[in-house]
Design a protein around this motif. Structure first.
Motif, mmCIF file in Angstrom:
data_model
loop_
_atom_site.group_PDB
_atom_site.id
_atom_site.type_symbol
_atom_site.label_atom_id
_atom_site.label_comp_id
_atom_site.label_asym_id
_atom_site.label_seq_id
_atom_site.Cartn_x
_atom_site.Cartn_y
_atom_site.Cartn_z
ATOM 1 N N VAL A 97 0.879 -1.170 0.000
ATOM 2 C CA VAL A 97 0.000 0.000 0.000
ATOM 3 C C VAL A 97 0.919 1.224 0.000
ATOM 4 O O VAL A 97 1.998 1.200 0.598
ATOM 5 C CB VAL A 97 -0.942 -0.008 1.231
ATOM 6 N N VAL B 162 1.804 1.614 5.040
ATOM 7 C CA VAL B 162 1.156 1.880 6.334
ATOM 8 C C VAL B 162 0.348 0.669 6.792
ATOM 9 O O VAL B 162 -0.259 -0.027 5.982
ATOM 10 C CB VAL B 162 0.252 3.139 6.259
ATOM 11 N N THR C 254 -2.579 -0.432 7.866
ATOM 12 C CA THR C 254 -4.029 -0.249 8.009
ATOM 13 C C THR C 254 -4.630 -1.533 8.582
ATOM 14 O O THR C 254 -3.945 -2.562 8.672
ATOM 15 C CB THR C 254 -4.682 0.030 6.647
ATOM 16 N N SER C 255 -5.905 -1.496 8.933
ATOM 17 C CA SER C 255 -6.530 -2.685 9.516
ATOM 18 C C SER C 255 -6.534 -3.850 8.525
ATOM 19 O O SER C 255 -6.344 -5.006 8.916
ATOM 20 C CB SER C 255 -7.950 -2.376 9.989
ATOM 21 N N GLU C 256 -6.724 -3.550 7.232
ATOM 22 C CA GLU C 256 -6.719 -4.644 6.241
ATOM 23 C C GLU C 256 -5.312 -5.234 6.087
ATOM 24 O O GLU C 256 -5.157 -6.452 5.893
ATOM 25 C CB GLU C 256 -7.202 -4.133 4.879
ATOM 26 N N GLY D 273 -6.084 10.516 1.926
ATOM 27 C CA GLY D 273 -6.373 9.517 2.961
ATOM 28 C C GLY D 273 -5.110 8.831 3.458
ATOM 29 O O GLY D 273 -5.101 8.239 4.537
ATOM 30 N N LEU D 274 -4.040 8.925 2.669
ATOM 31 C CA LEU D 274 -2.763 8.327 3.078
ATOM 32 C C LEU D 274 -2.019 9.205 4.082
ATOM 33 O O LEU D 274 -1.089 8.748 4.743
ATOM 34 C CB LEU D 274 -1.869 8.115 1.846
ATOM 35 N N PRO E 211 -2.129 8.252 8.415
ATOM 36 C CA PRO E 211 -1.248 7.253 9.049
ATOM 37 C C PRO E 211 0.241 7.570 8.938
ATOM 38 O O PRO E 211 1.052 6.979 9.663
ATOM 39 C CB PRO E 211 -1.588 5.947 8.300
ATOM 40 N N GLN F 226 5.337 2.030 11.694
ATOM 41 C CA GLN F 226 4.397 1.010 11.199
ATOM 42 C C GLN F 226 4.786 -0.379 11.714
ATOM 43 O O GLN F 226 3.919 -1.193 12.034
ATOM 44 C CB GLN F 226 4.342 1.021 9.664
#
Ligand SMILES: [Zn+2]
Length: 231
Positions: free
Chosen positions: A115, A119, A121-123, A166-167, A170, A193
């Motif tokens: 990604v 980062v 992320t939850s996924e 949106g990036l 984080p 991270q």
């Protein structure tokens, strides 16, 4: 937990108090775990898995790749029904960071999540949990890289089209920690991270505590091709 060691999906688990929602993934993963585990042929301890990544990168830098010597037909056939990646990597989506190539690995060796800005992320966490808990990856490397556009854009904080901003959120903690120097923020971001993975996921934290997993942050230099471990 049932007699097979799997969590019941229909109701909450009595043994560990996991919610039904959480069990949907866990149960699915557990259902997949048995045949994959049974098919496992190799298992590296965490330190050896991390070293195997770094050794592969040394071959890449020296232009002495061995992964290209492997027979792709055989590799494909051997991995149709199973996968046994020894390590996982969380890298940026950047086209100049070809993960398998720069670690000199081929089909079925690495579990790669990508990604922009690498980062957690939850996924991404869910994917790396699957890699570690179900597939048995013993090492996770979070790989930042020089010239990262996502980090650069976050430092600059300019308006960007669509959902690109949106990036920013984080990556902002790294900007707060390291200032405006791109290389410093990229390295801080990789470490942040990696630490997030090791602490925000009880599943990964448990594997680390049990000596089954190592997580490290790394930095990939676009010019030299070398990966350095950040401490
Ligand atoms: Zn990048």
């Amino acid at each position: 937990m049932n007699s097979n060691g799997n969590h019941a999906i229909a109701a909450g688990c009595n043994c560990c108090g996991l919610s039904r929602r959480g069990l949907l993934w866990t149960g699915l993963a557990a259902a997949l775990a048995a045949p994959l585990r049974a098919a496992a042929q190799t298992s590296l301890p965490p330190a050896a898995a991390m070293q195997a990544l770094l050794d592969g990168n040394k071959r890449f830098v020296a232009q002495r790749l061995t992964s290209f010597d492997e027979d792709l037909t055989i590799l494909r056939q051997n991995t149709v029904a199973k996968q046994e990646p020894f390590a996982a990597v969380l890298s940026c989506a950047d086209s100049r960071v070809p993960v398998e190539l720069l670690f000199d690995q081929s089909i079925g060796h690495l579990f790669v999540t990508r990604v922009a800005g690498n980062v957690a992320t939850s996924e991404i966490i869910a994917s790396l949990e699957y890699g570690a808990a179900v597939l048995g990856t013993a090492a996770i490397m979070v790989l930042g890289h020089s010239g990262c556009g996502a980090v650069k854009a976050t430092i600059e904080g300019k308006a960007v089209p669509g959902q690109i901003s949106g990036l920013y959120a984080p990556i902002r903690p790294a900007v707060a920690a390291a200032g405006s120097d791109l290389e410093a923020v990229v390295k801080a971001n990789a470490k942040i991270q990696a630490n997030l993975l090791a602490t925000a996921s009880p599943l990964l934290a448990g594997l680390i505590k049990d000596g089954k997993l190592q997580i490290a942050a790394g930095y990939y230099d676009l010019g030299s091709g070398a990966v350095s471990v950040l401490s």
